[in-house]
Write a protein that holds these residues in place. Structure first.
Motif, PDB file in Angstrom:
ATOM      1  N   PHE A  95       0.851  -1.188   0.000  1.00  0.00           N
ATOM      2  CA  PHE A  95       0.000   0.000   0.000  1.00  0.00           C
ATOM      3  C   PHE A  95       0.891   1.245   0.000  1.00  0.00           C
ATOM      4  O   PHE A  95       2.087   1.167   0.279  1.00  0.00           O
ATOM      5  CB  PHE A  95      -0.930   0.016   1.224  1.00  0.00           C
ATOM      6  CG  PHE A  95      -0.240   0.403   2.510  1.00  0.00           C
ATOM      7  CD1 PHE A  95       0.417  -0.543   3.271  1.00  0.00           C
ATOM      8  CD2 PHE A  95      -0.236   1.729   2.942  1.00  0.00           C
ATOM      9  CE1 PHE A  95       1.077  -0.181   4.444  1.00  0.00           C
ATOM     10  CE2 PHE A  95       0.416   2.092   4.116  1.00  0.00           C
ATOM     11  CZ  PHE A  95       1.078   1.134   4.870  1.00  0.00           C
ATOM     12  N   GLY A  96       0.248   2.376  -0.320  1.00  0.00           N
ATOM     13  CA  GLY A  96       1.005   3.627  -0.375  1.00  0.00           C
ATOM     14  C   GLY A  96       0.386   4.702   0.493  1.00  0.00           C
ATOM     15  O   GLY A  96      -0.794   4.630   0.849  1.00  0.00           O
ATOM     16  N   ILE A  97       1.194   5.700   0.853  1.00  0.00           N
ATOM     17  CA  ILE A  97       0.699   6.887   1.558  1.00  0.00           C
ATOM     18  C   ILE A  97       1.066   8.103   0.710  1.00  0.00           C
ATOM     19  O   ILE A  97       2.229   8.266   0.318  1.00  0.00           O
ATOM     20  CB  ILE A  97       1.317   7.019   2.963  1.00  0.00           C
ATOM     21  CG1 ILE A  97       1.029   5.760   3.810  1.00  0.00           C
ATOM     22  CG2 ILE A  97       0.781   8.266   3.664  1.00  0.00           C
ATOM     23  CD1 ILE A  97       1.670   5.786   5.196  1.00  0.00           C
ATOM     24  N   ALA A  98       0.059   8.924   0.418  1.00  0.00           N
ATOM     25  CA  ALA A  98       0.269  10.099  -0.431  1.00  0.00           C
ATOM     26  C   ALA A  98       0.165  11.367   0.394  1.00  0.00           C
ATOM     27  O   ALA A  98      -0.624  11.445   1.339  1.00  0.00           O
ATOM     28  CB  ALA A  98      -0.782  10.138  -1.544  1.00  0.00           C
ATOM     29  N   GLN A  99       0.943  12.356   0.027  1.00  0.00           N
ATOM     30  CA  GLN A  99       0.926  13.624   0.751  1.00  0.00           C
ATOM     31  C   GLN A  99       1.319  14.773  -0.161  1.00  0.00           C
ATOM     32  O   GLN A  99       2.210  14.648  -0.988  1.00  0.00           O
ATOM     33  CB  GLN A  99       1.906  13.553   1.927  1.00  0.00           C
ATOM     34  CG  GLN A  99       2.101  14.891   2.619  1.00  0.00           C
ATOM     35  CD  GLN A  99       2.824  14.798   3.957  1.00  0.00           C
ATOM     36  OE1 GLN A  99       2.318  15.238   4.957  1.00  0.00           O
ATOM     37  NE2 GLN A  99       3.998  14.216   3.946  1.00  0.00           N
ATOM     38  N   ILE A 100       0.646  15.909   0.041  1.00  0.00           N
ATOM     39  CA  ILE A 100       1.004  17.146  -0.668  1.00  0.00           C
ATOM     40  C   ILE A 100       1.306  18.199   0.379  1.00  0.00           C
ATOM     41  O   ILE A 100       0.548  18.346   1.345  1.00  0.00           O
ATOM     42  CB  ILE A 100      -0.157  17.643  -1.556  1.00  0.00           C
ATOM     43  CG1 ILE A 100      -0.502  16.596  -2.619  1.00  0.00           C
ATOM     44  CG2 ILE A 100       0.198  18.970  -2.218  1.00  0.00           C
ATOM     45  CD1 ILE A 100      -1.753  16.911  -3.419  1.00  0.00           C
ATOM     46  N   GLY A 101       2.409  18.900   0.221  1.00  0.00           N
ATOM     47  CA  GLY A 101       2.670  19.951   1.200  1.00  0.00           C
ATOM     48  C   GLY A 101       3.922  20.746   0.892  1.00  0.00           C
ATOM     49  O   GLY A 101       4.670  20.445  -0.033  1.00  0.00           O
ATOM     50  N   LYS A 102       4.121  21.768   1.716  1.00  0.00           N
ATOM     51  CA  LYS A 102       5.258  22.661   1.508  1.00  0.00           C
ATOM     52  C   LYS A 102       6.542  22.085   2.068  1.00  0.00           C
ATOM     53  O   LYS A 102       6.537  21.413   3.105  1.00  0.00           O
ATOM     54  CB  LYS A 102       4.981  24.005   2.171  1.00  0.00           C
ATOM     55  CG  LYS A 102       3.934  24.785   1.417  1.00  0.00           C
ATOM     56  CD  LYS A 102       4.120  26.277   1.550  1.00  0.00           C
ATOM     57  CE  LYS A 102       3.189  26.971   0.553  1.00  0.00           C
ATOM     58  NZ  LYS A 102       3.294  28.412   0.582  1.00  0.00           N
ATOM     59  N   SER A 103       7.644  22.368   1.413  1.00  0.00           N
ATOM     60  CA  SER A 103       8.981  22.044   1.905  1.00  0.00           C
ATOM     61  C   SER A 103       9.856  23.270   1.711  1.00  0.00           C
ATOM     62  O   SER A 103       9.520  24.165   0.924  1.00  0.00           O
ATOM     63  CB  SER A 103       9.556  20.855   1.138  1.00  0.00           C
ATOM     64  OG  SER A 103       8.811  19.691   1.416  1.00  0.00           O
ATOM     65  N   PHE A 104      10.968  23.282   2.425  1.00  0.00           N
ATOM     66  CA  PHE A 104      11.811  24.478   2.464  1.00  0.00           C
ATOM     67  C   PHE A 104      13.279  24.101   2.304  1.00  0.00           C
ATOM     68  O   PHE A 104      13.766  23.197   2.986  1.00  0.00           O
ATOM     69  CB  PHE A 104      11.622  25.213   3.799  1.00  0.00           C
ATOM     70  CG  PHE A 104      10.193  25.600   4.052  1.00  0.00           C
ATOM     71  CD1 PHE A 104       9.744  26.874   3.738  1.00  0.00           C
ATOM     72  CD2 PHE A 104       9.282  24.684   4.579  1.00  0.00           C
ATOM     73  CE1 PHE A 104       8.416  27.233   3.953  1.00  0.00           C
ATOM     74  CE2 PHE A 104       7.951  25.036   4.799  1.00  0.00           C
ATOM     75  CZ  PHE A 104       7.519  26.319   4.484  1.00  0.00           C
ATOM     76  N   ARG A 105      13.974  24.770   1.413  1.00  0.00           N
ATOM     77  CA  ARG A 105      15.418  24.560   1.259  1.00  0.00           C
ATOM     78  C   ARG A 105      16.092  25.909   1.078  1.00  0.00           C
ATOM     79  O   ARG A 105      15.691  26.691   0.221  1.00  0.00           O
ATOM     80  CB  ARG A 105      15.723  23.653   0.051  1.00  0.00           C
ATOM     81  CG  ARG A 105      15.202  22.254   0.264  1.00  0.00           C
ATOM     82  CD  ARG A 105      15.466  21.349  -0.919  1.00  0.00           C
ATOM     83  NE  ARG A 105      14.774  20.079  -0.699  1.00  0.00           N
ATOM     84  CZ  ARG A 105      14.736  19.069  -1.556  1.00  0.00           C
ATOM     85  NH1 ARG A 105      15.361  19.172  -2.715  1.00  0.00           N
ATOM     86  NH2 ARG A 105      14.082  17.963  -1.260  1.00  0.00           N
ATOM     87  N   ASN A 106      17.120  26.131   1.868  1.00  0.00           N
ATOM     88  CA  ASN A 106      17.842  27.398   1.793  1.00  0.00           C
ATOM     89  C   ASN A 106      18.834  27.349   0.636  1.00  0.00           C
ATOM     90  O   ASN A 106      20.032  27.226   0.836  1.00  0.00           O
ATOM     91  CB  ASN A 106      18.554  27.647   3.126  1.00  0.00           C
ATOM     92  CG  ASN A 106      18.961  29.093   3.287  1.00  0.00           C
ATOM     93  OD1 ASN A 106      18.718  29.922   2.404  1.00  0.00           O
ATOM     94  ND2 ASN A 106      19.591  29.393   4.402  1.00  0.00           N
ATOM     95  N   GLU A 107      18.307  27.424  -0.576  1.00  0.00           N
ATOM     96  CA  GLU A 107      19.124  27.302  -1.779  1.00  0.00           C
ATOM     97  C   GLU A 107      20.112  28.463  -1.864  1.00  0.00           C
ATOM     98  O   GLU A 107      19.732  29.616  -1.686  1.00  0.00           O
ATOM     99  CB  GLU A 107      18.239  27.307  -3.030  1.00  0.00           C
ATOM    100  CG  GLU A 107      17.241  26.166  -3.107  1.00  0.00           C
ATOM    101  CD  GLU A 107      17.865  24.837  -3.527  1.00  0.00           C
ATOM    102  OE1 GLU A 107      19.077  24.819  -3.826  1.00  0.00           O
ATOM    103  OE2 GLU A 107      17.135  23.832  -3.543  1.00  0.00           O
ATOM    104  N   ILE A 108      21.374  28.147  -2.155  1.00  0.00           N
ATOM    105  CA  ILE A 108      22.387  29.200  -2.280  1.00  0.00           C
ATOM    106  C   ILE A 108      22.119  30.027  -3.527  1.00  0.00           C
ATOM    107  O   ILE A 108      22.189  31.250  -3.517  1.00  0.00           O
ATOM    108  CB  ILE A 108      23.803  28.588  -2.327  1.00  0.00           C
ATOM    109  CG1 ILE A 108      24.082  27.813  -1.040  1.00  0.00           C
ATOM    110  CG2 ILE A 108      24.852  29.680  -2.526  1.00  0.00           C
ATOM    111  CD1 ILE A 108      25.257  26.880  -1.129  1.00  0.00           C
ATOM    112  N   THR A 109      21.818  29.358  -4.613  1.00  0.00           N
ATOM    113  CA  THR A 109      21.432  30.088  -5.812  1.00  0.00           C
ATOM    114  C   THR A 109      20.038  29.645  -6.232  1.00  0.00           C
ATOM    115  O   THR A 109      19.820  28.489  -6.555  1.00  0.00           O
ATOM    116  CB  THR A 109      22.405  29.849  -6.994  1.00  0.00           C
ATOM    117  OG1 THR A 109      22.745  28.458  -7.009  1.00  0.00           O
ATOM    118  CG2 THR A 109      23.642  30.678  -6.867  1.00  0.00           C
TER     119      THR A 109
END
Ligand SMILES: [Zn+2]
Length: 451
Positions: free
Chosen positions: A174-188
């Motif tokens: 079985f699977g678990i699905a999720q939609i949501g925000k993520s954050f990465r402090n990208e240098i460029t």
């Protein structure tokens, strides 16, 4: 050195359309803008929601072996220790000692002068820069209160694996699905919303018996590519990229990316990853939390830590893909000469506005009739009412935001209850009874094929 005026790229044109028509703005624009963060305007949020809803329906409603989850953005720091993000989730970074600009060491020539200020030999030694945003929880300071904004949604699924098994009667596979925000402090940050510090993911972790991943991995690759065809994306703009030995994470068995051929100057870039991740994540969490994250098969009574096949798509990247895929400047030959029509060829299911209702004139009760029709269509479709300006110009405004159907109400409507239905792509117009409007639009949406 003479500076040539830079030619507008295709991407520049799309960015400008997004701002002009209210799809996407830069964050905090009135304060000069915040790099790497974007705000979705009235049309952008609708486009994003449409893609999100299509994915959610595809993954949960159309697959009875997948359940949903919405984990919180803030999680215990231990999660990121277990996942390896605290130790390994970093990029090599250099600073220019003169102008203080920061670069990714693997993306610039360290022997060359600084691309911002032109200073020579001004770079610091490369050092690792962790991409996670750190913050504090609670009133106390100190390391006990240090937490992170999640850099991916996947870990929220892994740490809830046992909760879902124990509470919802799911059985492997079985699977678990999720939609949501993520954050990465990208240098460029670059390429508009493609690489931003705050973004949205649509992820699904499929748990299966070790060995069965050999079957599910190709299955999910095929499913995910088929999704983009349903979305109406041009299939010759999509391709697979298999990770080579250097790209593959040490625990991963195999990994493929779906790449999309974005407009100039982006070209082929990653849109989604389909990864065979073995039992790595659940094993790590077993070690770090001290509770076995395993599964007892109710039929065979075998006990094991499941293997995972992951599908990980960027929602915000999907928005950019939808815009790039739809954008077109058509040269039309009219009586007055050549004319350029800017049009977004969205699949009707993606279009932020699906039906525009336009009265040919405002007087003689035509506007009231059109307004009434528009109100009656709201239950079925996202609609828009526009009575300002010449009808040709109103059509063009709708073309530019990708509205697939325009309905015009005129004097004949008063006589015989018929309206003109205009199709965005072909600009073809048909006269139909008002009573057939909803069925005709639904039928046309179902059979929609991009030319
Ligand atoms: Zn510099």
């Amino acid at each position: 050195m003479a500076k040539n005026k830079k030619k507008q790229t295709e991407l520049d044109k799309i960015v400008s359309l997004c701002r002009r028509r209210g799809f996407i703005f830069q964050s905090s624009e009135i304060y000069g803008g915040l790099n790497g963060a974007y705000d979705y305007g009235p049309l952008g949020v609708q486009l994003k929601n449409n893609i999100r809803d299509l994915w959610w329906k595809e993954m949960t409603q159309m697959h009875d072996d997948i359940v949903g989850l919405d984990a919180s953005i803030l999680m215990a720091s231990k999660v990121w220790e277990a996942s390896g993000h605290i130790k390994n989730f970093s990029d090599p970074m250099v600073d220019c000692k003169e102008c203080k600009s920061r670069f990714r060491a693997d993306q610039i020539d360290l022997e060359a002068p600084c691309p911002v200020c032109g200073s020579k030999d001004s770079f610091t030694e490369p050092r690792d820069f962790n991409l996670m945003f750190q913050t504090h929880i609670g009133a106390n300071s100190g390391s006990a209160s240090e937490i992170y904004l999640r850099p991916e949604t996947a870990q929220g699924i892994y740490v809830n694996f046992r909760n879902v098994v124990d509470s919802s009667r799911v059985q492997i596979p079985f699977g678990i699905a999720q939609i949501g925000k993520s954050f990465r402090n990208e240098i460029t940050t670059k390429n508009f919303i493609f690489r931003s510090c705050e973004f949205e993911q649509m992820e699904m972790q499929f748990f299966c018996k070790p060995g069965d991943d050999e079957k599910w991995f190709p299955y999910w690759r095929e499913q995910r590519m088929a999704f983009y065809e349903k979305m109406g994306i041009r299939m010759d703009h999509l391709r697979w990229h298999q990770h080579g030995p250097k790209e593959l994470a040490f625990y991963a068995k195999d990994a493929y990316d779906i790449e999309y051929n974005f407009v100039e100057p982006m070209q082929w870039q990653e849109l989604e990853g389909v990864h065979s991740r073995t039992d790595y994540d659940l094993t790590q969490h077993s070690k770090f939390c001290g509770k076995q994250q395993d599964y007892l098969d109710p039929v065979t009574h075998e006990k094991y830590i499941p293997y995972v096949v992951e599908t990980s798509a960027g929602l915000t990247r999907n928005v950019l893909m939808a815009l790039c895929d739809a954008y077109d400047e058509e040269v039309l030959t009219t009586e007055k000469g050549e004319d350029v029509r800017t049009v977004l060829h969205f699949h009707p299911n993606l279009a932020p506005v699906k039906v525009a209702v336009l009265p040919l004139v405002k007087k003689d009760g035509i506007a009231e009739m059109a307004k009434e029709l528009e109100q009656s269509l709201r239950e079925e479709f996202p609609t828009f009412y526009d009575q300002g300006g010449a009808i040709g110009r109103r059509y063009r405004r709708m073309d530019e935001i990708g509205t697939p159907y325009c309905v015009t109400v005129d004097y004949d409507t008063k006589e015989d209850n018929t309206v003109t239905l205009r199709f965005r792509d072909s600009m073809e117009q048909v006269r139909i009874p008002m009573s057939e409007l909803v069925a005709t639009i639904k039928e046309s949406t179902k059979n929609y094929k991009r030319k």
